[in-house]
Design a protein around this motif. Structure first.
Motif, PDB file in Angstrom:
ATOM      1  N   ARG A  78       0.807  -1.218   0.000  1.00 12.28           N
ATOM      2  CA  ARG A  78       0.000   0.000   0.000  1.00 12.28           C
ATOM      3  C   ARG A  78       0.844   1.275   0.000  1.00 12.28           C
ATOM      4  N   PRO A  79       1.891   1.404   0.844  1.00 14.59           N
ATOM      5  CA  PRO A  79       2.689   2.629   0.791  1.00 14.59           C
ATOM      6  C   PRO A  79       3.365   2.837  -0.571  1.00 14.59           C
ATOM      7  N   ALA A  80       3.813   1.729  -1.187  1.00 11.15           N
ATOM      8  CA  ALA A  80       4.465   1.831  -2.489  1.00 11.15           C
ATOM      9  C   ALA A  80       3.509   2.371  -3.546  1.00 11.15           C
ATOM     10  N   ILE A  81       2.284   1.844  -3.554  1.00 10.99           N
ATOM     11  CA  ILE A  81       1.316   2.268  -4.564  1.00 10.99           C
ATOM     12  C   ILE A  81       0.816   3.676  -4.283  1.00 10.99           C
ATOM     13  N   ALA A  82       0.579   4.000  -3.007  1.00 13.91           N
ATOM     14  CA  ALA A  82       0.115   5.346  -2.661  1.00 13.91           C
ATOM     15  C   ALA A  82       1.157   6.389  -3.038  1.00 13.91           C
ATOM     16  N   ARG A  83       2.418   6.106  -2.773  1.00 11.07           N
ATOM     17  CA  ARG A  83       3.474   7.055  -3.138  1.00 11.07           C
ATOM     18  C   ARG A  83       3.551   7.216  -4.651  1.00 11.07           C
ATOM     19  N   SER A  84       3.466   6.104  -5.364  1.00 13.50           N
ATOM     20  CA  SER A  84       3.523   6.165  -6.828  1.00 13.50           C
ATOM     21  C   SER A  84       2.385   7.014  -7.388  1.00 13.50           C
ATOM     22  N   ASP A  85       1.170   6.811  -6.848  1.00 15.16           N
ATOM     23  CA  ASP A  85       0.032   7.616  -7.303  1.00 15.16           C
ATOM     24  C   ASP A  85       0.236   9.088  -6.958  1.00 15.16           C
ATOM     25  N   ALA A  86       0.729   9.369  -5.759  1.00 15.73           N
ATOM     26  CA  ALA A  86       0.911  10.755  -5.328  1.00 15.73           C
ATOM     27  C   ALA A  86       1.921  11.476  -6.211  1.00 15.73           C
ATOM     28  N   ARG A  87       2.907  10.764  -6.690  1.00 16.43           N
ATOM     29  CA  ARG A  87       3.918  11.379  -7.552  1.00 16.43           C
ATOM     30  C   ARG A  87       3.365  11.786  -8.911  1.00 16.43           C
ATOM     31  N   LYS A  88       2.153  11.367  -9.212  1.00 12.35           N
ATOM     32  CA  LYS A  88       1.536  11.721 -10.488  1.00 12.35           C
ATOM     33  C   LYS A  88       0.479  12.815 -10.328  1.00 12.35           C
ATOM     34  N   VAL A  89       0.430  13.447  -9.151  1.00 10.90           N
ATOM     35  CA  VAL A  89      -0.568  14.483  -8.876  1.00 10.90           C
ATOM     36  C   VAL A  89       0.137  15.824  -8.697  1.00 10.90           C
ATOM     37  N   ALA A  90      -0.239  16.801  -9.544  1.00 11.53           N
ATOM     38  CA  ALA A  90       0.365  18.133  -9.478  1.00 11.53           C
ATOM     39  C   ALA A  90       0.121  18.758  -8.112  1.00 11.53           C
ATOM     40  N   GLY A  91       1.159  19.370  -7.557  1.00 16.47           N
ATOM     41  CA  GLY A  91       1.049  20.011  -6.265  1.00 16.47           C
ATOM     42  C   GLY A  91       1.340  19.088  -5.109  1.00 16.47           C
ATOM     43  N   LEU A  92       1.410  17.797  -5.385  1.00 12.40           N
ATOM     44  CA  LEU A  92       1.680  16.813  -4.339  1.00 12.40           C
ATOM     45  C   LEU A  92       2.995  16.094  -4.570  1.00 12.40           C
ATOM     46  N   ARG A  93       3.346  15.930  -5.852  1.00 14.95           N
ATOM     47  CA  ARG A  93       4.504  15.095  -6.170  1.00 14.95           C
ATOM     48  C   ARG A  93       5.786  15.579  -5.491  1.00 14.95           C
ATOM     49  N   GLU A  94       5.911  16.889  -5.344  1.00 17.82           N
ATOM     50  CA  GLU A  94       7.134  17.419  -4.752  1.00 17.82           C
ATOM     51  C   GLU A  94       7.313  16.995  -3.286  1.00 17.82           C
ATOM     52  N   SER A  95       6.211  16.651  -2.648  1.00 23.53           N
ATOM     53  CA  SER A  95       6.259  16.295  -1.221  1.00 23.53           C
ATOM     54  C   SER A  95       6.594  14.832  -0.983  1.00 23.53           C
ATOM     55  N   VAL A  96       6.592  14.024  -2.028  1.00 26.79           N
ATOM     56  CA  VAL A  96       6.726  12.571  -1.818  1.00 26.79           C
ATOM     57  C   VAL A  96       7.868  11.969  -2.635  1.00 26.79           C
ATOM     58  N   TYR A  97       8.897  12.752  -2.891  1.00 24.04           N
ATOM     59  CA  TYR A  97      10.003  12.203  -3.658  1.00 24.04           C
ATOM     60  C   TYR A  97      11.080  11.569  -2.800  1.00 24.04           C
ATOM     61  N   GLY A  98      10.950  11.643  -1.488  1.00 25.82           N
ATOM     62  CA  GLY A  98      11.907  10.963  -0.632  1.00 25.82           C
ATOM     63  C   GLY A  98      11.625   9.476  -0.570  1.00 25.82           C
ATOM     64  N   PRO A  99      12.525   8.724   0.064  1.00 32.28           N
ATOM     65  CA  PRO A  99      12.316   7.272   0.206  1.00 32.28           C
ATOM     66  C   PRO A  99      11.213   6.971   1.213  1.00 32.28           C
ATOM     67  N   LEU A 100      10.654   5.781   1.104  1.00 35.70           N
ATOM     68  CA  LEU A 100       9.716   5.317   2.112  1.00 35.70           C
ATOM     69  C   LEU A 100      10.447   5.085   3.431  1.00 35.70           C
ATOM     70  N   ASP A 101       9.748   5.258   4.518  1.00 37.59           N
ATOM     71  CA  ASP A 101      10.281   4.919   5.836  1.00 37.59           C
ATOM     72  C   ASP A 101      10.083   3.415   6.019  1.00 37.59           C
ATOM     73  N   ALA A 102      11.093   2.655   5.620  1.00 38.25           N
ATOM     74  CA  ALA A 102      10.958   1.194   5.602  1.00 38.25           C
ATOM     75  C   ALA A 102      10.646   0.637   6.981  1.00 38.25           C
ATOM     76  N   LEU A 103      11.291   1.177   8.006  1.00 34.63           N
ATOM     77  CA  LEU A 103      11.052   0.667   9.350  1.00 34.63           C
ATOM     78  C   LEU A 103       9.599   0.868   9.763  1.00 34.63           C
ATOM     79  N   GLU A 104       9.041   2.024   9.421  1.00 32.14           N
ATOM     80  CA  GLU A 104       7.648   2.291   9.774  1.00 32.14           C
ATOM     81  C   GLU A 104       6.692   1.407   8.974  1.00 32.14           C
ATOM     82  N   VAL A 105       7.022   1.149   7.710  1.00 35.32           N
ATOM     83  CA  VAL A 105       6.206   0.242   6.896  1.00 35.32           C
ATOM     84  C   VAL A 105       6.193  -1.153   7.507  1.00 35.32           C
ATOM     85  N   LEU A 106       7.356  -1.632   7.933  1.00 28.97           N
ATOM     86  CA  LEU A 106       7.431  -2.958   8.532  1.00 28.97           C
ATOM     87  C   LEU A 106       6.700  -3.003   9.872  1.00 28.97           C
TER      88      LEU A 106
END
Length: 497
Positions: A78-106
């Motif tokens: 879910r985090p992978a897909i949500a981030r990918s979708d967010a990167r395709k939305v104007a005004g949002l993509r700039e906020s989600v170009y960092g890496p996922l917080d792997a520890l928090e995902v786990l």
């Protein structure tokens, strides 16, 4: 000496007592082997029919799906897909170009699976009046199940009406030199690992291979995907696997098709793992996942005591009753009809209804499609979503399957960029849809989709296939504007020309 208990006296909660070295014996209307989602649903449905039920489980209540498959894998994805979708939305993509917080995902994955504890599932079984026996259950002749508990305690359960085998399936590892000592991942390790490998080699291009490649790549692993055949997701329309492969490759995955693994080497079982390919080439990684098929969990169930072959898939009729018996049912993966949790739960509802009807003296009509006692969808309308990026989904027959079945069909394809809702969902949206139409009856036999967010389109396709809705009537099912569901309108327009 043995005390025998008739559980019918207390709605499934009678408790026997052992004296000396004898086994406690209890009688129930139905005994269920396996307390995954399928077994739980069989027990629930027979209880709803007024029957008593006991369920036997050697591992966690909730089964593979809850702890090592559906739930943890989707928590990782879910985090992978949500981030990918967010990167395709104007005004949002700039906020989600960092890496996922792997520890928090786990950590979130661990929460989703209840930290591999099943207290809540046990409470639910108790709430519906189903007696739980923890331990390994084996058939001990017709309508009898012998259970060996974790402390060596023994129980013998007798079923008045039915025993349902709901033990699921397990991952299959190929017979390769060096593999046992290489500590390979199967789907269980891939969904429960507590760390992200720097390099992950995935062997297999089916659903598990593709989903886990997607998840671990997003969490930071360098992924190499080795596929024996010609492409990914071979059971879906060819364009689906092609688009998924292109997206994985664009994000850095190394995808190699048409390759065979010859051996696996891991010195000392702790260092890097080398996958040796036929022809001498090799791939190095820190972990290797083999996603190369499933086998039924029937190898130690006492099938030989009732004339069946241990370790085999169990052949059933459409009420899920094992061929040649009038009391044994096989529900879910063990019958090899459709190895999907939701399809197994559907079968459980059918089997529970059939068991209840027969227990009350009513024999379901044989071959009556779409009845409460007939698992028709197993043949005509099996839906599946693959939670990769982009998502892939299909229901019913592909074009090739429809043609092999002898239908006179036509397939229509739509580039989903034509749909206004697609451009709003994501800038640069890429997706494709296909509808397979029976030309003689003008009904939909199957539909396939690939693209962001298309998993939620699948149920409308499933309703169209199951309901055998005529194309002429589908014209009046007006999709809301501007949504991805307008894909249906574009498909109908393409069909009518």
């Amino acid at each position: 000496m043995t005390r025998t208990v008739d559980a019918g006296q207390d709605h499934g909660h009678g408790h026997g007592q052992t004296h000396g070295h004898g086994a406690e014996e209890s009688t129930y209307d139905v005994v269920v082997l396996g307390a995954g989602p399928v077994g739980e649903n069989v027990a629930d449905r027979v209880r709803a029919a007024g029957l008593t039920a006991a369920i036997v489980e050697a591992e966690l209540i909730g089964g593979e799906c809850s702890y090592w498959a559906c739930m943890p894998s989707k928590a990782l994805l879910r985090p992978a897909i949500a981030r990918s979708d967010a990167r395709k939305v104007a005004g949002l993509r700039e906020s989600v170009y960092g890496p996922l917080d792997a520890l928090e995902v786990l950590r979130h994955r661990d929460t989703v699976v209840g930290h591999w504890k099943d207290d809540g599932q046990v409470d639910w079984l108790d709430s519906i009046g189903v007696r739980l026996f923890r331990g390994h259950g084996r058939l001990a002749g017709p309508r009898r199940v012998a259970v060996t508990g974790p402390e060596g305690d023994e129980h013998v359960l007798t079923a008045r009406h039915a025993v349902a085998v709901c033990t699921g399936s397990r991952a299959v590892l190929p017979d390769l030199p060096g593999l046992p000592g290489a500590r390979p991942w199967t789907s269980r390790e891939a969904t429960s690992s507590d760390r992200v490998p720097a390099r992950l080699t995935v062997v297999g291009g089916g659903v598990v291979g593709v989903e886990m490649a997607t998840a671990w790549q997003a969490l930071g692993a360098k992924v190499t995907l080795l596929v024996r055949g010609g492409g990914l997701l071979p059971r879906m329309e060819p364009f689906v696997g092609e688009r998924v492969a292109a997206a994985l490759a664009m994000r850095g995955a190394d995808i190699r098709t048409g390759v065979d693994v010859a051996a696996v080497v891991r010195d000392g079982g702790t260092g890097p793992v080398t996958v040796v390919l036929e022809g001498g080439d090799h791939v190095e990684g820190d972990e290797v996942l083999f996603a190369t098929g499933r086998a039924p969990r029937t190898e130690d169930l006492g099938l030989e005591t009732v004339g069946l072959a241990p370790g085999s898939w169990l052949d059933v009729d459409d009420s899920l009753r094992v061929t040649g018996t009038d009391w044994l049912y096989a529900v879910g993966d063990v019958n090899h009809r459709a190895l999907l949790t939701h399809q197994g739960k559907y079968q459980a509802r059918i089997a529970g209804a059939a068991i209840g009807a027969r227990a009350h003296g009513t024999e379901p009509a044989a071959g009556e499609s779409w009845s409460a006692h007939t698992a028709t969808a197993d043949h005509a309308a099996v839906p599946q979503v693959v939670f990769c990026d982009p998502e892939a989904a299909a229901v019913g027959l592909s074009l090739a399957e429809a043609e092999r079945a002898g239908h006179r069909v036509r397939a229509v394809d739509v580039d989903m960029r034509q749909v206004a809702g697609a451009g709003l969902y994501a800038q640069g949206y890429q997706g494709q849809a296909r509808m397979v139409v029976d030309l003689e009856r003008e009904v939909v036999l199957g539909a396939s989709f690939v693209g962001p967010g298309i998993g939620e389109l699948l149920h409308s396709a499933t309703v169209a296939v199951v309901g055998e809705v005529p194309i002429s009537r589908l014209w009046h099912a007006v999709p809301s504007y501007p949504t991805l569901s307008e894909t249906w309108l574009r498909l109908l327009e393409a069909y009518r020309g």
